[in-house]
Design a protein around this motif. Structure first.
Motif, PDB file in Angstrom:
ATOM      1  N   GLU A 231       0.865  -1.256   0.101  1.00  0.00           N
ATOM      2  CA  GLU A 231       0.092   0.002   0.048  1.00  0.00           C
ATOM      3  C   GLU A 231       0.782   1.191   0.035  1.00  0.00           C
ATOM      4  O   GLU A 231       0.682   1.998  -0.752  1.00  0.00           O
ATOM      5  N   ARG A 232       1.850   1.210   0.752  1.00  0.00           N
ATOM      6  CA  ARG A 232       2.876   2.432   0.795  1.00  0.00           C
ATOM      7  C   ARG A 232       3.129   2.613  -0.453  1.00  0.00           C
ATOM      8  O   ARG A 232       3.588   3.707  -0.902  1.00  0.00           O
ATOM      9  N   LEU A 233       3.825   1.590  -1.102  1.00  0.00           N
ATOM     10  CA  LEU A 233       4.526   1.920  -2.375  1.00  0.00           C
ATOM     11  C   LEU A 233       3.887   2.156  -3.375  1.00  0.00           C
ATOM     12  O   LEU A 233       4.280   2.884  -4.438  1.00  0.00           O
ATOM     13  N   MET A 234       2.468   1.688  -3.394  1.00  0.00           N
ATOM     14  CA  MET A 234       1.667   2.233  -4.414  1.00  0.00           C
ATOM     15  C   MET A 234       1.198   3.697  -4.490  1.00  0.00           C
ATOM     16  O   MET A 234       1.201   4.232  -5.282  1.00  0.00           O
ATOM     17  N   ARG A 235       1.161   4.134  -3.103  1.00  0.00           N
ATOM     18  CA  ARG A 235       0.979   5.584  -3.045  1.00  0.00           C
ATOM     19  C   ARG A 235       2.249   6.442  -3.272  1.00  0.00           C
ATOM     20  O   ARG A 235       2.081   7.597  -3.955  1.00  0.00           O
ATOM     21  N   ILE A 236       3.338   5.916  -3.333  1.00  0.00           N
ATOM     22  CA  ILE A 236       4.660   6.560  -3.557  1.00  0.00           C
ATOM     23  C   ILE A 236       4.795   6.506  -5.139  1.00  0.00           C
ATOM     24  O   ILE A 236       5.294   7.443  -5.634  1.00  0.00           O
ATOM     25  N   ALA A 237       4.434   5.539  -5.939  1.00  0.00           N
ATOM     26  CA  ALA A 237       4.710   5.023  -7.224  1.00  0.00           C
ATOM     27  C   ALA A 237       4.126   6.071  -8.063  1.00  0.00           C
ATOM     28  O   ALA A 237       2.794   6.325  -7.840  1.00  0.00           O
ATOM     29  N   THR A 238       4.583   6.506  -9.388  1.00  0.00           N
ATOM     30  CA  THR A 238       4.421   7.088 -10.310  1.00  0.00           C
ATOM     31  C   THR A 238       3.221   6.271 -11.086  1.00  0.00           C
ATOM     32  O   THR A 238       2.481   6.443 -11.671  1.00  0.00           O
ATOM     33  N   LEU A 239       3.811   5.121 -10.970  1.00  0.00           N
ATOM     34  CA  LEU A 239       2.907   3.858 -11.958  1.00  0.00           C
ATOM     35  C   LEU A 239       3.196   2.542 -11.143  1.00  0.00           C
ATOM     36  O   LEU A 239       4.240   2.313 -10.806  1.00  0.00           O
ATOM     37  N   THR A 240       2.179   1.904 -10.966  1.00  0.00           N
ATOM     38  CA  THR A 240       2.402   0.524 -10.563  1.00  0.00           C
ATOM     39  C   THR A 240       1.769  -0.485 -11.625  1.00  0.00           C
ATOM     40  O   THR A 240       0.772  -0.236 -12.465  1.00  0.00           O
ATOM     41  N   THR A 241       2.332  -1.535 -11.784  1.00  0.00           N
ATOM     42  CA  THR A 241       2.181  -2.279 -13.025  1.00  0.00           C
ATOM     43  C   THR A 241       1.594  -3.668 -12.745  1.00  0.00           C
ATOM     44  O   THR A 241       2.269  -4.955 -13.027  1.00  0.00           O
ATOM     45  N   PRO A 242       0.451  -4.071 -12.188  1.00  0.00           N
ATOM     46  CA  PRO A 242       0.050  -5.515 -11.918  1.00  0.00           C
ATOM     47  C   PRO A 242      -0.339  -6.215 -13.188  1.00  0.00           C
ATOM     48  O   PRO A 242      -0.854  -5.357 -14.077  1.00  0.00           O
ATOM     49  N   ASN A 243      -0.234  -7.368 -13.037  1.00  0.00           N
ATOM     50  CA  ASN A 243      -0.840  -8.262 -14.308  1.00  0.00           C
ATOM     51  C   ASN A 243      -2.193  -8.820 -13.514  1.00  0.00           C
ATOM     52  O   ASN A 243      -2.725  -8.335 -12.566  1.00  0.00           O
ATOM     53  N   VAL A 244      -2.773  -9.772 -14.217  1.00  0.00           N
ATOM     54  CA  VAL A 244      -4.254  -9.934 -13.922  1.00  0.00           C
ATOM     55  C   VAL A 244      -4.323 -10.644 -12.507  1.00  0.00           C
ATOM     56  O   VAL A 244      -5.225  -9.859 -11.822  1.00  0.00           O
ATOM     57  N   PRO A 245      -4.015 -11.518 -12.348  1.00  0.00           N
ATOM     58  CA  PRO A 245      -3.990 -11.741 -10.828  1.00  0.00           C
ATOM     59  C   PRO A 245      -3.443 -10.893  -9.820  1.00  0.00           C
ATOM     60  O   PRO A 245      -4.031 -11.018  -8.586  1.00  0.00           O
ATOM     61  N   GLU A 246      -2.420 -10.370 -10.111  1.00  0.00           N
ATOM     62  CA  GLU A 246      -1.995  -9.273  -9.149  1.00  0.00           C
ATOM     63  C   GLU A 246      -2.950  -8.192  -9.053  1.00  0.00           C
ATOM     64  O   GLU A 246      -3.087  -7.636  -7.651  1.00  0.00           O
ATOM     65  N   LEU A 247      -3.521  -7.653  -9.999  1.00  0.00           N
ATOM     66  CA  LEU A 247      -4.510  -6.729  -9.834  1.00  0.00           C
ATOM     67  C   LEU A 247      -5.791  -7.336  -8.963  1.00  0.00           C
ATOM     68  O   LEU A 247      -6.563  -6.315  -7.989  1.00  0.00           O
ATOM     69  N   GLU A 248      -6.255  -8.409  -9.209  1.00  0.00           N
ATOM     70  CA  GLU A 248      -7.332  -9.096  -8.565  1.00  0.00           C
ATOM     71  C   GLU A 248      -6.803  -9.264  -6.869  1.00  0.00           C
ATOM     72  O   GLU A 248      -7.758  -8.780  -5.881  1.00  0.00           O
TER      73      GLU A 248
ATOM     74  N   LEU B 131      -4.971  -7.266  -5.206  1.00  0.00           N
ATOM     75  CA  LEU B 131      -4.888  -5.799  -4.791  1.00  0.00           C
ATOM     76  C   LEU B 131      -6.342  -5.338  -4.646  1.00  0.00           C
ATOM     77  O   LEU B 131      -6.224  -4.019  -4.223  1.00  0.00           O
ATOM     78  N   GLY B 132      -7.282  -6.143  -4.952  1.00  0.00           N
ATOM     79  CA  GLY B 132      -8.628  -5.438  -4.665  1.00  0.00           C
ATOM     80  C   GLY B 132      -9.467  -5.035  -5.894  1.00  0.00           C
ATOM     81  O   GLY B 132     -10.761  -4.942  -5.892  1.00  0.00           O
ATOM     82  N   GLY B 133      -8.726  -5.304  -7.115  1.00  0.00           N
ATOM     83  CA  GLY B 133      -9.467  -4.980  -8.362  1.00  0.00           C
ATOM     84  C   GLY B 133      -9.469  -3.638  -8.709  1.00  0.00           C
ATOM     85  O   GLY B 133      -8.813  -2.729  -8.040  1.00  0.00           O
ATOM     86  N   ALA B 134     -10.159  -3.349  -9.928  1.00  0.00           N
ATOM     87  CA  ALA B 134     -10.231  -1.801 -10.530  1.00  0.00           C
ATOM     88  C   ALA B 134     -10.863  -1.022  -9.687  1.00  0.00           C
ATOM     89  O   ALA B 134     -10.355   0.107  -9.465  1.00  0.00           O
ATOM     90  N   LYS B 135     -11.863  -1.112  -8.765  1.00  0.00           N
ATOM     91  CA  LYS B 135     -12.634  -0.532  -8.091  1.00  0.00           C
ATOM     92  C   LYS B 135     -11.877  -0.124  -6.824  1.00  0.00           C
ATOM     93  O   LYS B 135     -11.585   0.999  -6.447  1.00  0.00           O
ATOM     94  N   ALA B 136     -11.181  -1.006  -6.316  1.00  0.00           N
ATOM     95  CA  ALA B 136     -10.412  -0.609  -5.081  1.00  0.00           C
ATOM     96  C   ALA B 136      -9.241   0.035  -5.355  1.00  0.00           C
ATOM     97  O   ALA B 136      -8.943   1.291  -4.753  1.00  0.00           O
ATOM     98  N   MET B 137      -8.713   0.049  -6.531  1.00  0.00           N
ATOM     99  CA  MET B 137      -7.431   0.941  -6.920  1.00  0.00           C
ATOM    100  C   MET B 137      -8.302   2.398  -7.164  1.00  0.00           C
ATOM    101  O   MET B 137      -7.461   3.182  -6.875  1.00  0.00           O
ATOM    102  N   ALA B 138      -9.047   2.193  -7.692  1.00  0.00           N
ATOM    103  CA  ALA B 138      -9.979   3.838  -8.161  1.00  0.00           C
ATOM    104  C   ALA B 138      -9.985   4.493  -7.005  1.00  0.00           C
ATOM    105  O   ALA B 138      -9.830   5.688  -6.730  1.00  0.00           O
ATOM    106  N   ALA B 139     -10.457   3.756  -5.908  1.00  0.00           N
ATOM    107  CA  ALA B 139     -10.759   4.450  -4.513  1.00  0.00           C
ATOM    108  C   ALA B 139      -9.565   4.826  -3.792  1.00  0.00           C
ATOM    109  O   ALA B 139      -9.628   5.958  -3.063  1.00  0.00           O
ATOM    110  N   ARG B 140      -8.724   4.170  -4.060  1.00  0.00           N
ATOM    111  CA  ARG B 140      -7.285   4.502  -3.438  1.00  0.00           C
ATOM    112  C   ARG B 140      -6.693   5.482  -4.460  1.00  0.00           C
ATOM    113  O   ARG B 140      -5.471   6.072  -4.129  1.00  0.00           O
ATOM    114  N   LYS B 141      -7.102   6.007  -5.502  1.00  0.00           N
ATOM    115  CA  LYS B 141      -6.285   6.758  -6.367  1.00  0.00           C
ATOM    116  C   LYS B 141      -5.178   6.494  -6.851  1.00  0.00           C
ATOM    117  O   LYS B 141      -4.283   7.315  -6.898  1.00  0.00           O
TER     118      LYS B 141
END
Length: 249
Positions: free
Chosen positions: A126-143, A145-155
């Motif tokens: 979580e801390r690293l995703m907030r720092i990152a300019t870009l996070t690069t998950p593949n399909v299972p990694e995105l899932e 991490l909570g999926g697209a909705k969770a990523m959107a909520a965390r901006k």
């Protein structure tokens, strides 16, 4: 002579040379950058799988980062395999105030299927995703991490990679808050030599960002580098073989 962008890769070592720090160094070098490393873990692996993993101490990882940034400096950072929650936090502690472009590849599972991040380490992402300019998950990694909705909520700004999805095309989607998604689609390259694709893509993006290229162009150019390396694979290994970084011109 143009000064090469200085890229610090923070990741694990792959003894077979196809992924991890070895892929990072090859990618940065082939793209004209200057590669530095902070190794987080040592793995014994090859195209068949991972047989052993040993994480370094958080202090040692931090010392490597400090040594690079305090002398050579950096223009961008790539983060890959971390090895433990403590290492993840040590990395975050050092990068939060730097203001550097950071590309975070949230490595959880190797191409061969070996688990490379436990639940505690994933939580520390979580801390690293907030720092990152870009996070690069593949399909299972995105899932995971909570999926697209969770990523959107965390901006979180992220590139949803489609290499693990089914179908004749690979779709990669750049998602940013309050901006229209950028989508790239390319014919799928039929090959078993996919070891290190995620490491290579994230390092290539970091190299372009370190050069001052805008994010969209950095992603586009990195995708083309990965595709060229896939096509140039030397054919090594019995299963998930390495790509041909050295053959890309």
């Amino acid at each position: 002579m143009t000064t090469p962008p200085r890229i610090l890769a923070i990741a694990g070592s792959d003894s077979s040379g196809g992924a991890g720090i070895q892929a990072d160094i090859k990618t940065v070098t082939m793209l004209g950058g200057y590669a530095m490393t902070a190794i987080t873990a040592i793995t014994a692996q090859n195209s068949r799988g991972v047989t052993a993993v040993e994480a370094l101490s958080p202090d040692m990882v931090g010392a490597q980062i400090d040594a690079c940034l305090s002398d050579i400096g950096a223009d961008a950072v790539k983060i890959g395999m971390l090895g433990s929650p403590e290492i993840a936090h040590a990395v975050a502690d050092r990068l939060e105030a730097t203001g550097l472009p950071v590309v975070f590849d949230p490595v959880m599972v190797a191409t061969s299927g070996a688990v490379l991040a436990d639940a505690g380490t994933v939580a520390a992402f979580e801390r690293l995703m907030r720092i990152a300019t870009l996070t690069t998950p593949n399909v299972p990694e995105l899932e995971a991490l909570g999926g697209a909705k969770a990523m959107a909520a965390r901006k979180i700004t992220y590139l949803a990679k489609g290499g693990d999805a089914e179908g004749p095309e690979v779709e990669d989607r750049l998602v940013r808050t309050n901006q229209k998604d950028m989508i790239w689609r390319s014919p799928r390259i039929a090959t078993r030599h996919t070891h290190g694709t995620g490491c290579t893509l994230s390092s290539a993006i970091a190299t372009q960002l370190g050069r001052g290229v805008l994010l969209e162009q950095a992603v586009a150019e990195a995708r083309e580098f990965v595709r060229a390396a896939l096509l140039a694979a030397p054919g090594f290994g019995a299963r998930h073989g390495p790509m041909g970084h050295q053959a890309v011109r």
